[in-house]
Enzyme design. Structure first.
Site, PDB file in Angstrom:
ATOM      1  N   TYR A 152      96.243 -60.882  -1.693  1.00  0.00           N
ATOM      2  CA  TYR A 152      96.967 -61.970  -1.023  1.00  0.00           C
ATOM      3  C   TYR A 152      98.114 -62.538  -1.854  1.00  0.00           C
ATOM      4  CZ  TYR A 152      96.696 -64.967   3.109  1.00  0.00           C
ATOM      5  OH  TYR A 152      96.927 -65.564   4.315  1.00  0.00           O
ATOM      6  N   LYS A 159     103.616 -68.725   0.382  1.00  0.00           N
ATOM      7  CA  LYS A 159     103.173 -69.954   1.034  1.00  0.00           C
ATOM      8  C   LYS A 159     103.097 -71.124   0.043  1.00  0.00           C
ATOM      9  CE  LYS A 159     102.696 -68.478   5.243  1.00  0.00           C
ATOM     10  NZ  LYS A 159     103.612 -68.962   6.310  1.00  0.00           N
TER      11      LYS A 159
END
Length: 272
Positions: A152, A159
């Site tokens: 991720y 993000k």
């Protein structure tokens, strides 16, 4: 915007998932929604149809938000149709799910362009279309910004960058009565969840993560859309620069772990 004028909200990536659910929530209040999509015009037009049936108004606008020219065209379409914008929801996202050692230059460039650059450019243009009454900006982020989950890094780091920009924007846009916040989602039952847990080779089984969530189940697109809707509303007028986490407690315990992975994915970290 006068008191009897329907609010106009742009939601990127709103032809499906969280974005489409949010569009219908706003439509139920009689608001106008700009449904942005990248490829599937039929799906976007169906969302606009549902928006109108729900009592709102809206248009569908094609734009690939990885492309600055498309972002310009998207906001110009809003200017032409409505002459203003009251809220901007940065919902669209994409990235490669790979270990850091496997990220290529094009993965890094695309993650930045899709998630961070598009948010900054979009916010700049949104603010220009907001009137003296101010407005709302909300970014949809995800749990990888808070914890280091397997594969991720590309999306999570992007993000995290978006959430950092939220703070800076809140400080700079506050004097114009514009609030800027983020909604950070955990395991949300959308197409993206299925892709991550079922199509990334070696990923920990989804159920092994869900059983560790304190609330015991994944969230829904409605859970996320409700949080965004709250931040767009009058009740959140004194909230800015914040990130609300909607994850059932996932990031308190923080699975999946690299130790839960298998095969070549596990070998990227562990020399078993």
């Amino acid at each position: 915007m006068t008191s009897d004028s329907p609010r106009v909200t742009l939601i990127t990536g709103s032809s499906r998932g969280i974005g489409s659910v949010l569009a219908l929530k706003l439509a139920a209040k009689g608001e106008h929604v700009v449904v942005n999509y990248k490829k599937n015009a039929e799906l976007a037009e169906d969302v606009v149809r549902q928006v109108r049936e729900a009592g709102g108004g809206g248009i569908a606008v094609q734009a690939d938000i990885e492309e600055p020219d498309d972002i310009d065209a998207l906001f110009e379409a809003i200017r032409t149709e409505y002459g203003r914008l009251d809220a901007f929801v940065a919902n669209a996202a994409a990235a490669a799910f790979k270990p850091v050692s496997g990220l290529k230059l094009h993965h890094l460039d695309r993650s930045w362009a899709m998630n961070v650059r598009s948010f900054v450019l979009g916010a700049q243009r949104a603010v220009d279309l907001m009137d003296e009454n101010g407005g709302r900006i909300v970014a949809v982020t995800s749990y990888g910004s808070l914890r280091a989950f397997p594969t991720y890094a590309s999306l999570g780091a992007a993000k995290a960058g978006v959430e950092a920009y939220v703070k800076f924007m809140a400080a700079e846009f506050g004097p114009r009565n514009i609030t800027v916040n983020a909604v950070n989602g955990g395991l949300i039952d959308t197409d993206s969840l299925e892709y991550f847990y079922e199509r990334v080779p070696g990923m920990a089984p989804m159920n092994s993560v869900i059983e560790k969530v304190p609330l015991g189940h994944p969230g829904t697109a409605d859970d996320m859309a409700s949080a965004v809707e709250f931040l767009l509303g009058s009740g959140a007028g004194y909230i800015t620069g914040q990130t609300i986490t909607v994850d059932g407690g996932l990031t308190v315990v923080a699975p999946p772990f690299w130790a839960d992975t298998s095969g070549e994915l596990r070998a990227a970290v562990y020399d078993d």
